[in-house]
Design an enzyme around this catalytic site. Sequence first.
Site, mmCIF file in Angstrom:
data_model
loop_
_atom_site.group_PDB
_atom_site.id
_atom_site.type_symbol
_atom_site.label_atom_id
_atom_site.label_comp_id
_atom_site.label_asym_id
_atom_site.label_seq_id
_atom_site.Cartn_x
_atom_site.Cartn_y
_atom_site.Cartn_z
ATOM 1 N N CYS A 110 -87.188 67.606 13.645
ATOM 2 C CA CYS A 110 -87.600 68.822 14.346
ATOM 3 C C CYS A 110 -88.108 69.864 13.367
ATOM 4 C CB CYS A 110 -86.454 69.379 15.186
ATOM 5 S SG CYS A 110 -84.972 69.786 14.234
ATOM 6 N N HIS A 426 -81.041 73.061 15.062
ATOM 7 C CA HIS A 426 -82.282 72.562 15.666
ATOM 8 C C HIS A 426 -83.404 73.582 15.460
ATOM 9 C CE1 HIS A 426 -84.835 70.212 18.230
ATOM 10 N NE2 HIS A 426 -84.929 71.165 19.147
#
Length: 617
Positions: A110, A426
């Site tokens: 990510c 994230h």
Amino acid sequence: WGKQTFTVEVDVGQPAMVFKTQLYTLTNVPLERQKIMGLKGGPLKDDADMAALGLKEGQKLMLMGTADAVPVAPTNAPVFLEDMPESDQAAAEMGLAKHTAGLVNLGNTCYMNSVLQCMYGVKDLRESLATYATTGEGQVDGSHKLTAAARALFGELGRSREPVAPFGFLMCLRELFPQFAQQGQQGGYMQQDAEECWTQIAHTLSRSLKGPGDASVMKRLFGIDMEMRLKASEGGEERVERRTDYALKCNITIDVNHVHEGFKLALQEDRELHSEAVGRSVVFAGESKVVGLPEFMMVQMVRFYWKTDVQQRAKILRAVSFPLVLDAYEFCAAPLKEELDVARKRKQEADDHAAGLAKKEKEKKAAEAAGAGGEAAEGVEEKKEGEDVEMAEAGPPAAPADPQHTGLYKLCGVLTHKGRSADSGHYVSWVKQEDGTWVEFDDDKLTIRNEEEIQRLKGGGDHHMAYLLVYQAQKAVGRRRGRARAAGLRQRCPSRAIAPSLSSARPLRGARGSVSHPIVGWNAFFPSTSNSGWHSLISCPTSTSTRVTTPSPFALTSIVALCVSTLATTCPSDTLSPTLLWSSTTSPMTPSGSGTWSERSGAAISKTSAAAAAEAA
């Protein structure tokens, strides 16, 4: 109905509106337009009792009314949502079909996906990559491989509506920078720092992507030229260092609530260096200033730091607000500020001009709505005829000069981190599209967002918080005011000669010796349709203290030369010809016979002087 006859079964137990509806299906005449004649009591009314009308079998009635136009079938057949592929249905429901495709997470990637989406949002970078040569002599190094992989990936993002798996780019990135191939104890790839990924990709592309003159594209787009001045605490020794940064850092402490406060902290730096003046190491106090601005300003929120007591990286969760429009003026060096002052003034003038036009347009529409549009337009025209300077500003806009930096930057991308640990969490990117829409790219999942949601990314909890910010420069386009005036003159009288005339306190005389002419201004004339008169368009006063002293045979030529040098930007070269002259009086000059030129006031000027003046012009 007209020349057509229809057989209609009438149920007298139903209201008259049912009968009219039957006629509408046959003739396409709307119910409100139908006038049915031939019944007792006159035309059929909507609330009439059909049973009381005494209708007989085979009785003829007349329908009067105009039918609606027959509906035209659409040229493009509609595509229903349920008929679309499943991969396109979700995007279509959210209005995302026109935006960039998402990127598949290939296992803790990510950080890379969010960086690539922010970079893809930079149009100039996309265009430069699209023209990058993927083959050629000597192009076998890692920089070329990564740049070629970026070109291929960006091309696929622009074509695909389905999420793209960046396998090729990821392999090149890990091959060139092994730290992004680190694996955990269980064999899976570890989470990495998005800022480190951005920096490594940017530096790699800066070596490969070249523009005109072999200049680095990445430096032009993101390079911030910095100058640091260091001054020793003992001995007074001073040093100057120059460097190019690819991000403006925002340090975060307990006292920082806004990015500007963090910038000030980051631009101050103390170093311990060897001083030639005292012969030993001393502390140098350093302050950095921006001396060159990029097209896009990267801002790094310094949220991660090394915590020595636990020997690991920690994250600062403090909320730090950031603006939608960033002003970098106060962080620039004095010479750069002088350049920015000119551009900022020009931008303010342009904004004020646009606001004025919008106000006039609003007033015009209001006047037209009140039935006074024509009179208002005539009033504006009369004002332009009477106020020469305002008329000179009219006309089409001038050709723009090169855009100049104003120091203002508009937010166009945000990369956020969610989580309390620097080694996990994230990453997500939020990119402003060309149509102004904000889109959140959570790997392969896309979501439409608004500016209020973007500004909530300042941090302060477990929500997504800004880590990298991307700002785009807001430049001022130069406007050549003099050329705009000339353009206005050409628009007003495109088929007529424009004869600017320099005004002086007294007319030019033919006597020998020197003649002094105090220049008080200049006028522009154009001939009337009948060529029997002249109309003044503009009058530009100059300083009354300006004087020209020249020998009289060349007085006109000298005055013309002065005019040309002073008004070179006012009348472009394509409007000058031997028939366009400046005079020392308020009257224009015209040819009057084979040997002389005459002013309208009657004074004669030799043809030689006139020709010399024309040549000088």
